[in-house]
Design a protein around this motif. Sequence first.
Motif, PDB file in Angstrom:
ATOM      1  N   ALA A 124       0.843  -1.199   0.000  1.00 48.34           N
ATOM      2  CA  ALA A 124       0.000   0.000   0.000  1.00 48.34           C
ATOM      3  C   ALA A 124       0.877   1.249   0.000  1.00 48.34           C
ATOM      4  CB  ALA A 124      -0.928  -0.010   1.208  1.00 48.34           C
ATOM      5  N   GLY A 125       2.016   1.186   0.709  1.00 47.70           N
ATOM      6  CA  GLY A 125       2.952   2.302   0.701  1.00 47.70           C
ATOM      7  C   GLY A 125       3.606   2.499  -0.657  1.00 47.70           C
ATOM      8  N   VAL A 126       3.936   1.377  -1.341  1.00 42.64           N
ATOM      9  CA  VAL A 126       4.510   1.483  -2.692  1.00 42.64           C
ATOM     10  C   VAL A 126       3.524   2.170  -3.630  1.00 42.64           C
ATOM     11  CG1 VAL A 126       5.232   0.148  -4.702  1.00 42.64           C
ATOM     12  CG2 VAL A 126       6.059  -0.480  -2.437  1.00 42.64           C
ATOM     13  N   GLU A 127       2.264   1.762  -3.586  1.00 40.33           N
ATOM     14  CA  GLU A 127       1.256   2.371  -4.447  1.00 40.33           C
ATOM     15  C   GLU A 127       1.095   3.853  -4.132  1.00 40.33           C
ATOM     16  OE1 GLU A 127      -3.433   1.697  -5.728  1.00 40.33           O
ATOM     17  OE2 GLU A 127      -2.665   0.857  -3.864  1.00 40.33           O
ATOM     18  N   ALA A 128       1.046   4.198  -2.851  1.00 45.39           N
ATOM     19  CA  ALA A 128       0.901   5.607  -2.472  1.00 45.39           C
ATOM     20  C   ALA A 128       2.107   6.419  -2.919  1.00 45.39           C
ATOM     21  CB  ALA A 128       0.717   5.716  -0.958  1.00 45.39           C
ATOM     22  N   SER A 129       3.295   5.841  -2.808  1.00 43.93           N
ATOM     23  CA  SER A 129       4.507   6.543  -3.227  1.00 43.93           C
ATOM     24  C   SER A 129       4.499   6.798  -4.732  1.00 43.93           C
ATOM     25  CB  SER A 129       5.737   5.731  -2.833  1.00 43.93           C
ATOM     26  OG  SER A 129       6.916   6.340  -3.294  1.00 43.93           O
ATOM     27  N   MET A 130       4.113   5.784  -5.515  1.00 38.34           N
ATOM     28  CA  MET A 130       4.065   5.948  -6.960  1.00 38.34           C
ATOM     29  C   MET A 130       3.009   6.986  -7.352  1.00 38.34           C
ATOM     30  SD  MET A 130       4.485   2.017  -8.294  1.00 38.34           S
ATOM     31  CE  MET A 130       4.543   2.506 -10.025  1.00 38.34           C
ATOM     32  N   ARG A 131       1.871   6.945  -6.671  1.00 40.71           N
ATOM     33  CA  ARG A 131       0.808   7.913  -6.993  1.00 40.71           C
ATOM     34  C   ARG A 131       1.255   9.331  -6.625  1.00 40.71           C
ATOM     35  NH1 ARG A 131      -3.208   5.374  -4.848  1.00 40.71           N
ATOM     36  NH2 ARG A 131      -3.917   4.453  -6.810  1.00 40.71           N
ATOM     37  N   GLY A 132       1.927   9.472  -5.485  1.00 41.69           N
ATOM     38  CA  GLY A 132       2.429  10.787  -5.093  1.00 41.69           C
ATOM     39  C   GLY A 132       3.463  11.320  -6.072  1.00 41.69           C
ATOM     40  N   ASP A 133       4.370  10.442  -6.524  1.00 41.66           N
ATOM     41  CA  ASP A 133       5.374  10.870  -7.504  1.00 41.66           C
ATOM     42  C   ASP A 133       4.719  11.284  -8.814  1.00 41.66           C
ATOM     43  OD1 ASP A 133       7.352  10.419  -5.706  1.00 41.66           O
ATOM     44  OD2 ASP A 133       8.121   8.590  -6.633  1.00 41.66           O
ATOM     45  N   LEU A 134       3.688  10.550  -9.226  1.00 40.42           N
ATOM     46  CA  LEU A 134       2.990  10.894 -10.462  1.00 40.42           C
ATOM     47  C   LEU A 134       2.336  12.263 -10.347  1.00 40.42           C
ATOM     48  CD1 LEU A 134       1.945  10.070 -13.288  1.00 40.42           C
ATOM     49  CD2 LEU A 134      -0.031   9.040 -12.142  1.00 40.42           C
ATOM     50  N   TYR A 135       1.679  12.512  -9.223  1.00 40.98           N
ATOM     51  CA  TYR A 135       1.008  13.807  -9.046  1.00 40.98           C
ATOM     52  C   TYR A 135       2.021  14.947  -9.030  1.00 40.98           C
ATOM     53  CZ  TYR A 135      -1.947  17.457  -7.123  1.00 40.98           C
ATOM     54  OH  TYR A 135      -2.615  18.630  -6.933  1.00 40.98           O
ATOM     55  N   ARG A 136       3.112  14.782  -8.285  1.00 37.86           N
ATOM     56  CA  ARG A 136       4.131  15.835  -8.244  1.00 37.86           C
ATOM     57  C   ARG A 136       4.733  16.062  -9.628  1.00 37.86           C
ATOM     58  NH1 ARG A 136       4.986  13.458  -3.177  1.00 37.86           N
ATOM     59  NH2 ARG A 136       6.394  11.905  -4.062  1.00 37.86           N
ATOM     60  N   HIS A 137       4.943  14.977 -10.366  1.00 38.17           N
ATOM     61  CA  HIS A 137       5.519  15.114 -11.704  1.00 38.17           C
ATOM     62  C   HIS A 137       4.561  15.853 -12.637  1.00 38.17           C
ATOM     63  CE1 HIS A 137       8.254  14.104 -14.939  1.00 38.17           C
ATOM     64  NE2 HIS A 137       7.271  13.574 -15.637  1.00 38.17           N
TER      65      HIS A 137
END
Length: 678
Positions: free
Chosen positions: A98-111
């Motif tokens: 769940a943390g991996v998914e949240a991290s990837m989603r956060g990186d996508l949004y920031r990008h």
Amino acid sequence: MRQEHVEPKDRSAVRSLLRLWPYVKPVRARLFGAALVAVVASCLGLVIPLVLKWIVDGPVADSDPGGVWLGALYLLLLGIAEAVLFGVRRWMVARPLAGVEASMRGDLYRHLQRLPVAFHDRWPSGQLLSRGTTDLMMVRMFLAFPLTFLLVNATTILVGFVVLLFQEWTLGLVLLAPVVPLVIICSAFEAKYAAVARRAQDQVGDLTTVVEESVLGIRIIKGFGRHRSQSEAFRVLAGKLRTTELGKARLLARIWTLITTLPELAIGAALVFGTIEVADGGLSAGTLVAFLSTALALRWPVESIGFLLAMSQEAATATERYFEVMDAAEEEDTGRAAAAAPGAGGMVFEGIGFRYPDAEEGSAPVLDRVDLHVRPGETMALVGATGSGKTTLTSLVPRLYEATAGRITLDGEDITAMPRARLRELVSVAFEEPTLFSASVGENVLMGAEGAGEEELLRALSVAQAGFVQELPHGVDTEVGEQGLSLSGGQRQRLALARAVVGRPRFLVLDDPLSALDVHTEALVEAALRQVLAETTALVVAHRPSTVMLADRVALLSGGRISAVGTHQELLRTNAEYAWLMSGAGASGDPGAEGDPGASDGTGAEADTGAEGDTGTEPGAHPQPVPQAQPVPEPGAQAQPVPQAQPVPEPGAQAQPAPDTDLTEPLGAKAPAEEGTR
């Protein structure tokens, strides 16, 4: 704009999935531990056939009920241990993944926040949404289940066949016979399923775009009664997605049928040969039971290969789609030019050229060698016909787009040499289409200045004449809803203007900020805005004379260049295009409308053209309509009808047509004026 879907070349599912390693690396210990626990649990299942062999060849053959109960206890304990270990595996991977998914989603949004506006112009929002939701969910599911069980099942199959060969190698070879056909079948399935999975996920993005557009544009759809056409568009895309998903289901059905049938045939053959050997005395019944139990224990690991490969391909496709966005280049803060020469204060455009990134090769640029100097503390109005590039030029100041030629300086410093964060602190923008967020009124306004407080908020609302905020249910804390659609267009525009001025910016860029206001509110906003403009350097896009009157000078943008700069009155007298844009002269049939392009002062009051009197208006004054009066005759003279006389031209004004000029003749300002009054 719907994105064209292009199949990736030289696609490798393994290479795609390996790109997830930076996200998986921080939780690798938990994942490896979970995989080890799952391998142990799966191998415990292979011990059960050995216990069965002991029960059959021992207590059952010896008629020992106690031994049978003891064997049953062993089987129960093994089953409980296996279930507990699989539960531990699930617990070990749930939180980290769940943390991996949240991290990837956060990186996508920031990008996405750091990508240039040109990227967002090309990409449909539905495609970006599906990558941040559906695709990342598929990646998490892959890491939680297929990734682990591809390893677990491969280990289980390997250990199981070793056990089978030790029990009876001849029957073990019978079960190994389907291996080669299964490898070939799985390779062919992987290639076909990858293409179908990619197509399905792209179609999900298209469908998401249609749904989003329909929700955001529900007022237009209902207002024009277009719900049937929108439903048809949705039905077509949903039908395509359904067809693709059915294709995926057919592929899965075929692979599952083959993967299930071939091992079952092998187990049936082994049962026949084993029974014959038991009858001949070459094999014990316990060994045959253990062999068949082991073979049946391997059914699920073998049959799940198709299912796991399908999920792996979908995850690989989702990873590709995710990194298609992540690989897009972000905006750069590195400068490419030196600062301007000392003394070049204010806002300076030097030889600016611009062409949109997706423009056709060889097409004319939107802006071509634009030169303009807005002096410090000056307000410059930017006027031009629709499509002349005014909004594009203003978008270059905060670097929403990058100029393809020339440079822009602010108080002598090239904007490309500034960090974007600093540039956007110096420059505040109010766009033509006001956009509000799903937040309170206060939060929307304070987005214009980090750290601003209640005092600045109230001042900005006062400047924008947004007193209606106090009448909202919760005042400035009232939630405005998605895109502020609970407010009127004029209310949204006033809040957007308040957001632009709340931070007292050194440079202000306003794109027709008063277009949605009524004349009374507009007058109040203009009065308050003049105080703000007196403290800043401003570039204001204007389409109406009332907005132009806020400016110290006016620049006319025509043909991609600045064709004239001057005060409002100067351009009215000397530039026919500007006069047409401001007054629409030439639309009516009277000579005053057809004649001097300066016939209107641009504020909405028509000046007398001299048909019945003199235009003796001082430059810069607001002419008043002259009543039609008869001239005073000389004493004793007979009164004559007054001919239609020509007005006295202002200095530098264009010559007037003679009174008897045929008004059907094409005059210089006539054709565009007629178009401009529609």
